[in-house]
Design an enzyme around this catalytic site. Structure first.
Site, PDB file in Angstrom:
ATOM      1  N   CYS A   2       1.079  -1.183   0.015  1.00 21.90           N
ATOM      2  CA  CYS A   2      -0.186  -0.019   0.054  1.00 21.90           C
ATOM      3  C   CYS A   2       0.948   1.346  -0.093  1.00 21.90           C
ATOM      4  O   CYS A   2       1.850   1.384   0.545  1.00 21.90           O
ATOM      5  CB  CYS A   2      -0.992  -0.011   1.282  1.00 21.90           C
ATOM      6  SG  CYS A   2      -1.871  -1.520   1.518  1.00 21.90           S
ATOM      7  N   ARG A  27       4.430   0.319  -6.626  1.00 21.11           N
ATOM      8  CA  ARG A  27       4.806  -0.557  -5.157  1.00 21.11           C
ATOM      9  C   ARG A  27       3.574  -1.610  -5.121  1.00 21.11           C
ATOM     10  O   ARG A  27       3.764  -2.783  -4.560  1.00 21.11           O
ATOM     11  CB  ARG A  27       4.006   0.299  -4.047  1.00 21.11           C
ATOM     12  CG  ARG A  27       5.205   1.300  -3.608  1.00 21.11           C
ATOM     13  CD  ARG A  27       4.688   2.446  -2.544  1.00 21.11           C
ATOM     14  NE  ARG A  27       4.438   1.653  -1.360  1.00 21.11           N
ATOM     15  CZ  ARG A  27       5.186   2.032  -0.304  1.00 21.11           C
ATOM     16  NH1 ARG A  27       6.215   2.744  -0.417  1.00 21.11           N
ATOM     17  NH2 ARG A  27       4.976   1.441   0.935  1.00 21.11           N
ATOM     18  N   TRP A  83      -3.226  -2.670  -1.464  1.00 19.89           N
ATOM     19  CA  TRP A  83      -2.866  -3.873  -1.715  1.00 19.89           C
ATOM     20  C   TRP A  83      -3.619  -5.008  -0.792  1.00 19.89           C
ATOM     21  O   TRP A  83      -3.356  -4.749   0.548  1.00 19.89           O
ATOM     22  CB  TRP A  83      -1.412  -4.004  -1.871  1.00 19.89           C
ATOM     23  CG  TRP A  83      -0.737  -5.385  -2.190  1.00 19.89           C
ATOM     24  CD1 TRP A  83      -0.340  -5.720  -3.607  1.00 19.89           C
ATOM     25  CD2 TRP A  83      -0.512  -6.503  -1.627  1.00 19.89           C
ATOM     26  NE1 TRP A  83      -0.052  -7.141  -3.578  1.00 19.89           N
ATOM     27  CE2 TRP A  83       0.038  -7.461  -2.409  1.00 19.89           C
ATOM     28  CE3 TRP A  83      -0.643  -7.060  -0.293  1.00 19.89           C
ATOM     29  CZ2 TRP A  83       0.219  -8.989  -2.095  1.00 19.89           C
ATOM     30  CZ3 TRP A  83      -0.280  -8.232   0.080  1.00 19.89           C
ATOM     31  CH2 TRP A  83       0.247  -9.256  -0.663  1.00 19.89           C
ATOM     32  N   ASN A 109      -1.428   1.727   6.159  1.00 24.19           N
ATOM     33  CA  ASN A 109      -0.570   0.648   5.607  1.00 24.19           C
ATOM     34  C   ASN A 109      -0.117  -0.293   6.973  1.00 24.19           C
ATOM     35  O   ASN A 109       0.164   0.136   8.037  1.00 24.19           O
ATOM     36  CB  ASN A 109       0.590   1.069   4.729  1.00 24.19           C
ATOM     37  CG  ASN A 109       0.558   1.953   3.633  1.00 24.19           C
ATOM     38  OD1 ASN A 109      -0.460   2.168   3.242  1.00 24.19           O
ATOM     39  ND2 ASN A 109       1.579   2.499   3.197  1.00 24.19           N
ATOM     40  N   GLY A 110      -0.330  -1.569   6.736  1.00 29.60           N
ATOM     41  CA  GLY A 110       0.123  -2.462   7.779  1.00 29.60           C
ATOM     42  C   GLY A 110      -1.029  -3.416   8.023  1.00 29.60           C
ATOM     43  O   GLY A 110      -2.033  -3.501   7.448  1.00 29.60           O
ATOM     44  N   GLU A 492      17.430 -17.046  -9.833  1.00 29.11           N
ATOM     45  CA  GLU A 492      17.133 -15.653  -9.959  1.00 29.11           C
ATOM     46  C   GLU A 492      16.350 -15.482 -11.400  1.00 29.11           C
ATOM     47  O   GLU A 492      15.389 -14.927 -11.736  1.00 29.11           O
ATOM     48  CB  GLU A 492      18.230 -14.561  -9.999  1.00 29.11           C
ATOM     49  CG  GLU A 492      18.071 -13.307 -10.147  1.00 29.11           C
ATOM     50  CD  GLU A 492      16.767 -12.533  -9.495  1.00 29.11           C
ATOM     51  OE1 GLU A 492      16.332 -13.185  -8.444  1.00 29.11           O
ATOM     52  OE2 GLU A 492      16.312 -11.662  -9.973  1.00 29.11           O
ATOM     53  N   LYS A 496      12.472 -14.338 -12.175  1.00 29.49           N
ATOM     54  CA  LYS A 496      12.000 -13.173 -13.122  1.00 29.49           C
ATOM     55  C   LYS A 496      11.030 -13.686 -14.121  1.00 29.49           C
ATOM     56  O   LYS A 496      10.217 -12.910 -14.300  1.00 29.49           O
ATOM     57  CB  LYS A 496      13.198 -12.746 -13.880  1.00 29.49           C
ATOM     58  CG  LYS A 496      14.337 -11.905 -13.157  1.00 29.49           C
ATOM     59  CD  LYS A 496      13.961 -10.623 -12.585  1.00 29.49           C
ATOM     60  CE  LYS A 496      13.250 -10.533 -11.322  1.00 29.49           C
ATOM     61  NZ  LYS A 496      14.212 -10.370 -10.283  1.00 29.49           N
ATOM     62  N   GLU A 499       7.609 -14.150 -12.208  1.00 26.63           N
ATOM     63  CA  GLU A 499       7.098 -12.854 -11.582  1.00 26.63           C
ATOM     64  C   GLU A 499       6.131 -12.113 -12.666  1.00 26.63           C
ATOM     65  O   GLU A 499       5.191 -11.670 -12.388  1.00 26.63           O
ATOM     66  CB  GLU A 499       7.931 -11.826 -11.228  1.00 26.63           C
ATOM     67  CG  GLU A 499       8.470 -12.167  -9.861  1.00 26.63           C
ATOM     68  CD  GLU A 499       9.424 -11.083  -9.179  1.00 26.63           C
ATOM     69  OE1 GLU A 499      10.538 -11.010 -10.053  1.00 26.63           O
ATOM     70  OE2 GLU A 499       9.022 -10.356  -8.361  1.00 26.63           O
ATOM     71  N   HIS A 515      18.388 -35.879  -8.953  1.00 29.38           N
ATOM     72  CA  HIS A 515      17.748 -36.297  -7.773  1.00 29.38           C
ATOM     73  C   HIS A 515      16.367 -36.162  -7.670  1.00 29.38           C
ATOM     74  O   HIS A 515      15.600 -36.084  -6.592  1.00 29.38           O
ATOM     75  CB  HIS A 515      18.499 -35.650  -6.448  1.00 29.38           C
ATOM     76  CG  HIS A 515      19.818 -36.175  -6.365  1.00 29.38           C
ATOM     77  ND1 HIS A 515      20.231 -37.104  -5.659  1.00 29.38           N
ATOM     78  CD2 HIS A 515      21.032 -35.350  -6.673  1.00 29.38           C
ATOM     79  CE1 HIS A 515      21.492 -37.179  -5.815  1.00 29.38           C
ATOM     80  NE2 HIS A 515      22.110 -36.190  -6.466  1.00 29.38           N
ATOM     81  N   LYS A 614       5.978  -4.116  -4.709  1.00 26.76           N
ATOM     82  CA  LYS A 614       7.269  -3.618  -4.833  1.00 26.76           C
ATOM     83  C   LYS A 614       8.244  -3.978  -3.474  1.00 26.76           C
ATOM     84  O   LYS A 614       9.186  -4.723  -3.662  1.00 26.76           O
ATOM     85  CB  LYS A 614       7.866  -2.184  -5.381  1.00 26.76           C
ATOM     86  CG  LYS A 614       9.018  -1.805  -5.536  1.00 26.76           C
ATOM     87  CD  LYS A 614       9.911  -2.573  -6.598  1.00 26.76           C
ATOM     88  CE  LYS A 614      11.275  -2.270  -6.650  1.00 26.76           C
ATOM     89  NZ  LYS A 614      12.227  -3.333  -7.276  1.00 26.76           N
TER      90      LYS A 614
HETATM   91  O1  M6R Z   1      13.290  -4.728  -1.129  1.00 21.79           O
HETATM   92  P1  M6R Z   1      14.018  -5.939  -0.977  1.00 21.79           P
HETATM   93  O2  M6R Z   1      15.099  -6.306  -1.833  1.00 21.79           O
HETATM   94  O3  M6R Z   1      14.103  -6.366   0.485  1.00 21.79           O
HETATM   95  O4  M6R Z   1      12.795  -6.854  -1.645  1.00 21.79           O
HETATM   96  C1  M6R Z   1      13.040  -8.401  -1.416  1.00 21.79           C
HETATM   97  C2  M6R Z   1      12.020  -8.877  -2.495  1.00 21.79           C
HETATM   98  O5  M6R Z   1      10.579  -8.891  -1.969  1.00 21.79           O
HETATM   99  C3  M6R Z   1      12.277  -8.641  -4.168  1.00 21.79           C
HETATM  100  O6  M6R Z   1      13.500  -8.865  -4.173  1.00 21.79           O
HETATM  101  C4  M6R Z   1      11.221  -9.465  -4.894  1.00 21.79           C
HETATM  102  O7  M6R Z   1      11.369 -10.797  -4.776  1.00 21.79           O
HETATM  103  C5  M6R Z   1      11.334  -8.687  -6.265  1.00 21.79           C
HETATM  104  N1  M6R Z   1      10.185  -8.529  -6.737  1.00 21.79           N
HETATM  105  C6  M6R Z   1      12.188  -9.569  -7.217  1.00 21.79           C
HETATM  106  O8  M6R Z   1      11.895  -9.286  -8.356  1.00 21.79           O
END
Ligand code: M6R
Length: 619
Positions: A2, A27, A83, A109-110, A492, A496, A499, A515, A614
């Site tokens: 949020c 965000r 959110w 927020n929270g 990683e 990507k 996501e 395995h 974000k």
């Molecule tokens: O702000 P941060 O680096 O702590 O965030 C960690 C993860 O939430 C962040 O890397 C998330 O996995 C991304 N969406 C990856 O692209």
């Protein structure tokens, strides 16, 4: 997650708040709303003194069109991007939320953990709830508190004492129209200070087009903001004196700059990002890195016997690469752990342990709590953070900033490569104090300096990656395979793809493939194999052969000049050669572009992946 923006000043509040909400879109959110306080006379019955609202499910653009049909004039107001946590995305659940009398409006927020019991009590006192959110209780509590003490900040203060959980909160009321009361407990709040106008926000991004002078609240603090004043107190009413800070990022860097998406813009910034991360930090002739932010803990670092790195998501993958770098070249035992696990188990730490938090935003709730837990247990904490002024940056004992500039895309790309560079710099620093030779130190420093050019050559081949994405976009599943330093690159790369394109992609350590994972391989399940010419290259070739023997298609990421891999893999993308420990920095770039173009092929928006935020500021 949020986002919050609040304005109080001389100008019309609505356009400023809508613009702020647009800037908070990155965000991640599902609905948005505003509450504007009329200022032509105070009090609920005064002309213009009422609070008017507009809320919409979907994009901020939908909210803007719904506002267009209403009279929302006034020079103070609050806005929110939601959110969903408690209650699905629906107009009734969209913030701002009001009390029964519609004189108090809140954005939050929270998570309020005791909202159910509070709601039950309030209902017994005939309060009527309009939403399914945990947040709405705050507005109703305020209504009651104001009856007891008719001063907004005091009513907020007594309300906050009843809450358990986390909040970044902003409140307006028609009773006190030129005032925003804001408070923080576990969710960030920043004040932006202007000339005859002031702002409140959940992060600095919506403020930068108005002011660079900011002030961050700490947990347990509340601020009262009017057009010309701001005062901060603790929840038990002790005055807080805090100096302002100046934000160096400018608003232009938060625009797309001619690119169709932030995701592409940020991948393309790679060479510049690395230059900025390295600037002034390498002493190549001595094979050393100079990291000013470590000075205060230099003694602790020299005596360190154990390092634990805590992080989430992409930052966790960076930490895995960091583990290999630090163990190989600095000779210190390193453990990497999901911050969300670390905080709930019983880690063994002492004064010789350094706990490093890697976080782009510096606000990830689990990473922050892990750091707090580490401090409680007597460890020294160190932040590798991109956002200056963020909570992790402020709460750790020492820190190294990434200097990657604002990362707006939900997909972390440029921050990842800068995290790897910072971890390499840290390895140089700690390594040279221990067993790393001058010769190897110099080699690492030189290789780091060559990275920007090498990334630029990869980026120039964007069209080739686009063609590969066209070929692979039809698959519903993908395996990403890597070993040693590129074990984390496999995870990683897969993250990507998941996501943004929603293709099911799984990372796998190549040694683990036999395995279990190999059972999945067939002609419909292609593999992306990260196989630069390094110490595990031959092992990767064997893995590729095993996949081919089971009719699996293979796209390999290999080193320029490699003449063997092309005979095995169906497709190859070549990256420049670098030393093994830095190869993940080059290998990940084509994978970022590949994920971007797969997403476009699937007619999806890489900047707005569904369900993602974000910065994950709640557990
Ligand atoms: O702000 P941060 O680096 O702590 O965030 C960690 C993860 O939430 C962040 O890397 C998330 O996995 C991304 N969406 C990856 O692209």
């Amino acid at each position: 997650m949020c986002g919050i923006i609040g304005y109080v000043g001389k100008r019309e509040a609505l356009p400023i708040i809508l613009d702020g909400l647009h800037r908070l879109e990155y965000r991640g959110y599902d609905s948005a709303g505003v509450a504007i306080v009329g200022t032509k006379g105070a009090g609920p019955n005064a002309e213009g003194g009422r609070v008017k609202t507009s809320r919409a499910v979907g994009k901020v653009a939908m909210l803007a069109s719904s506002c267009a049909g209403k009279t929302l004039d006034g020079t103070a107001g609050i806005g929110h991007t939601r959110w969903a946590t408690h209650g699905k995305p629906a107009e009734k659940n969209t913030h701002p939320h009001a009390d029964c009398t519609k004189q108090f409006y809140i954005v939050h927020n929270g998570i309020i953990e005791n909202h159910e019991e509070l709601r039950e009590e309030l209902k017994k006192q005939k309060h009527v709830f309009k939403s399914e959110t945990d947040s709405e209780v705050i507005a109703h509590l305020l209504e009651d508190a104001y009856k007891e003490t008719p001063v907004l900040e005091q009513a907020v203060q007594s309300t906050l004492r009843k809450l358990r959980g986390t909040y970044g909160l902003a409140v307006v009321s028609s009773y006190e129209p030129e005032k925003i009361v804001t408070a923080r407990m576990g969710a960030p709040i920043v004040l932006g200070l202007g000339e005859g106008e002031n702002f409140v926000a959940s992060d600095a991004s919506p403020l930068l087009s108005h002011t660079r002078t900011v002030l961050y609240l700490e947990d347990g603090e509340m601020a009262v903001v009017t057009p010309t004043t701001h005062t901060i107190v603790t929840l038990d009413n002790k005055a807080v004196e805090r100096g302002t800070e100046t934000i160096e990022w400018d608003a232009d860097r938060m625009q797309k700059g001619g690119f169709p998406h932030f995701t592409l813009k940020e991948i393309m910034e790679g060479p510049e990002v690395i230059e900025n991360t390295l600037r002034g930090r390498l002493i190549t002739e001595d094979g050393l890195a100079k990291l000013g932010g470590l000075q205060s803990i230099s003694e602790k670092l020299r005596e360190a016997k154990h390092i634990i790195i805590v992080a989430c998501g992409t930052a966790f993958h960076a930490a895995r690469v960091g583990e290999y770098m630090l163990e190989e070249y600095a000779g210190i035992p390193v453990e990497v752990e999901f911050a969300s696990e670390f905080r709930y188990r019983k880690p063994v730490l002492d004064e010789h342990t350094i706990v490093i938090a890697v976080s782009q935003s510096g606000e990830t709730a689990d990473t922050l709590e892990a750091i707090r837990e580490a401090k409680r247990k007597g460890a020294t904490t160190l932040g590798i953070v991109n956002v200056v002024g963020s909570t992790i940056a402020r709460e750790t004992d020492a820190g190294i900033f990434n200097h990657a500039g604002p990362e707006i895309s939900v997909l972390s790309t440029k921050a990842y490569i800068s995290q790897l560079v910072v971890l390499a710099l840290l390895t140089l620093t700690l390594g040279r104090e221990r067993e790393l030779s001058l010769t190897m130190g110099k080699k690492i420093a030189e290789a780091l300096q060559e990275l920007p050019k090498k990334i630029a050559t990869i980026l120039k081949q964007e069209k080739e990656i686009k063609k590969l994405a066209k070929k692979y976009a039809k698959y519903e599943h993908m395996l990403y395979l890597g070993r040693k330093y590129n074990f984390a690159t496999a995870y990683e790369g897969a993250l990507k793809v998941k996501e943004a394109s929603y293709i099911h992609a799984e990372g796998c350590g190549a040694g683990e493939m036999k395995h279990g994972f190999i059972a999945m391989i067939d002609k419909e399940f292609p593999t992306v194999a990260i196989a630069p010419e390094d110490s595990v290259y031959d092992k990767m070739l064997s893995n590729i052969q095993e996949i081919k023997a089971r009719s699996g298609r293979v796209l390999a990421i290999a080193t320029e000049g490699d003449t063997r891999i092309g005979k095995l893999a169906d497709d190859v993308f070549y990256i420049p050669k670098t030393i093994e420990m830095l190869s993940p920095i080059l290998a990940v770039v084509p994978l970022q572009l590949f994920a971007y173009y797969l997403t476009l092929e699937r007619k999806l928006d890489p900047d707005r992946p569904r369900n993602l935020a974000k910065s994950v500021t709640v557990e």
